[in-house]
Design a protein around this motif. Structure first.
Motif, mmCIF file in Angstrom:
data_model
loop_
_atom_site.group_PDB
_atom_site.id
_atom_site.type_symbol
_atom_site.label_atom_id
_atom_site.label_comp_id
_atom_site.label_asym_id
_atom_site.label_seq_id
_atom_site.Cartn_x
_atom_site.Cartn_y
_atom_site.Cartn_z
ATOM 1 N N ASP A 44 0.811 -1.223 0.000
ATOM 2 C CA ASP A 44 0.000 0.000 0.000
ATOM 3 C C ASP A 44 0.842 1.270 0.000
ATOM 4 O O ASP A 44 0.314 2.372 0.109
ATOM 5 N N PHE A 70 -3.618 -6.859 10.224
ATOM 6 C CA PHE A 70 -5.007 -7.304 10.145
ATOM 7 C C PHE A 70 -5.198 -8.005 8.809
ATOM 8 O O PHE A 70 -4.843 -7.461 7.763
ATOM 9 N N VAL A 71 -5.707 -9.229 8.846
ATOM 10 C CA VAL A 71 -5.963 -9.988 7.626
ATOM 11 C C VAL A 71 -7.462 -10.196 7.459
ATOM 12 O O VAL A 71 -8.243 -9.944 8.371
ATOM 13 N N ALA A 72 -7.865 -10.674 6.290
ATOM 14 C CA ALA A 72 -9.275 -10.706 5.917
ATOM 15 C C ALA A 72 -10.120 -11.770 6.609
ATOM 16 O O ALA A 72 -11.341 -11.629 6.657
ATOM 17 N N SER A 73 -9.503 -12.838 7.142
ATOM 18 C CA SER A 73 -10.319 -13.900 7.722
ATOM 19 C C SER A 73 -9.544 -14.673 8.779
ATOM 20 O O SER A 73 -8.309 -14.715 8.751
ATOM 21 N N LEU A 76 -6.972 -17.052 7.403
ATOM 22 C CA LEU A 76 -5.673 -16.468 7.070
ATOM 23 C C LEU A 76 -4.796 -16.292 8.303
ATOM 24 O O LEU A 76 -3.568 -16.387 8.217
ATOM 25 N N SER A 104 -12.081 -11.098 17.830
ATOM 26 C CA SER A 104 -10.988 -11.319 16.888
ATOM 27 C C SER A 104 -10.387 -12.710 17.061
ATOM 28 O O SER A 104 -10.481 -13.323 18.111
ATOM 29 N N SER A 121 -7.701 -11.032 12.858
ATOM 30 C CA SER A 121 -8.815 -10.872 11.926
ATOM 31 C C SER A 121 -10.075 -10.738 12.751
ATOM 32 O O SER A 121 -10.172 -11.280 13.852
ATOM 33 N N SER A 122 -11.056 -10.046 12.204
ATOM 34 C CA SER A 122 -12.344 -9.977 12.909
ATOM 35 C C SER A 122 -13.014 -11.334 12.824
ATOM 36 O O SER A 122 -12.831 -12.099 11.878
ATOM 37 N N ARG A 123 -13.777 -11.621 13.858
ATOM 38 C CA ARG A 123 -14.505 -12.878 13.955
ATOM 39 C C ARG A 123 -15.967 -12.539 14.175
ATOM 40 O O ARG A 123 -16.307 -11.764 15.054
ATOM 41 N N THR A 124 -16.829 -13.068 13.330
ATOM 42 C CA THR A 124 -18.243 -12.743 13.467
ATOM 43 C C THR A 124 -18.980 -13.843 14.199
ATOM 44 O O THR A 124 -18.533 -14.929 14.375
#
Length: 124
Positions: A44, A70-73, A76, A104, A121-124
């Protein structure tokens, strides 16, 4: 306003540069002064500068200081933890955490030169 760069102090500039280029997608732009200063660039455009401590002093940081990625899933996160384990870095176990209402999937790993790295990563 955009964050332009971060400068980390480490006694192991070359090893830490290798860690970030091999495992976190940074490109080595320059290495100067007998491995005393490295400039890395992320995909980036973010610049990560690594340098030895001034006057031969130790590289020290406050407790809990770390660099976070921070990664997408969560998958990962697990993949990166496995990659670092295979590379011999002995990362911590992946944990499901809740901090401030944010769920997370996260692990921590000590990088060369004593820099603590978090991958989450965020965890839903």
């Amino acid at each position: 306003m955009k964050l332009n760069h971060l400068n980390l102090i480490t006694s192991e500039v070359a090893a830490l540069a290798g860690f970030f280029t091999s495992h976190f997608g940074f490109e080595l732009v320059a290495m100067r002064g007998k491995d005393a200063f490295a400039i890395l660039r992320g995909a980036d455009g973010f610049a990560l500068n690594l340098m030895t401590p001034g006057k031969g002093g130790p590289a020290t940081y406050p407790d809990n200081f770390h660099v976070g990625f921070f990664v997408a899933s969560p998958d990962l996160v697990h993949a990166k933890q496995a990659e670092l384990t295979e590379a011999g870095f002995a990362p911590g176990e992946v944990e499901d955490l809740t901090r401030g209402g944010f769920n997370s999937t996260t692990f921590y790993c000590m990088a060369p030169g004593g820099i603590l790295v978090e991958v989450g990563s965020s965890r839903t």
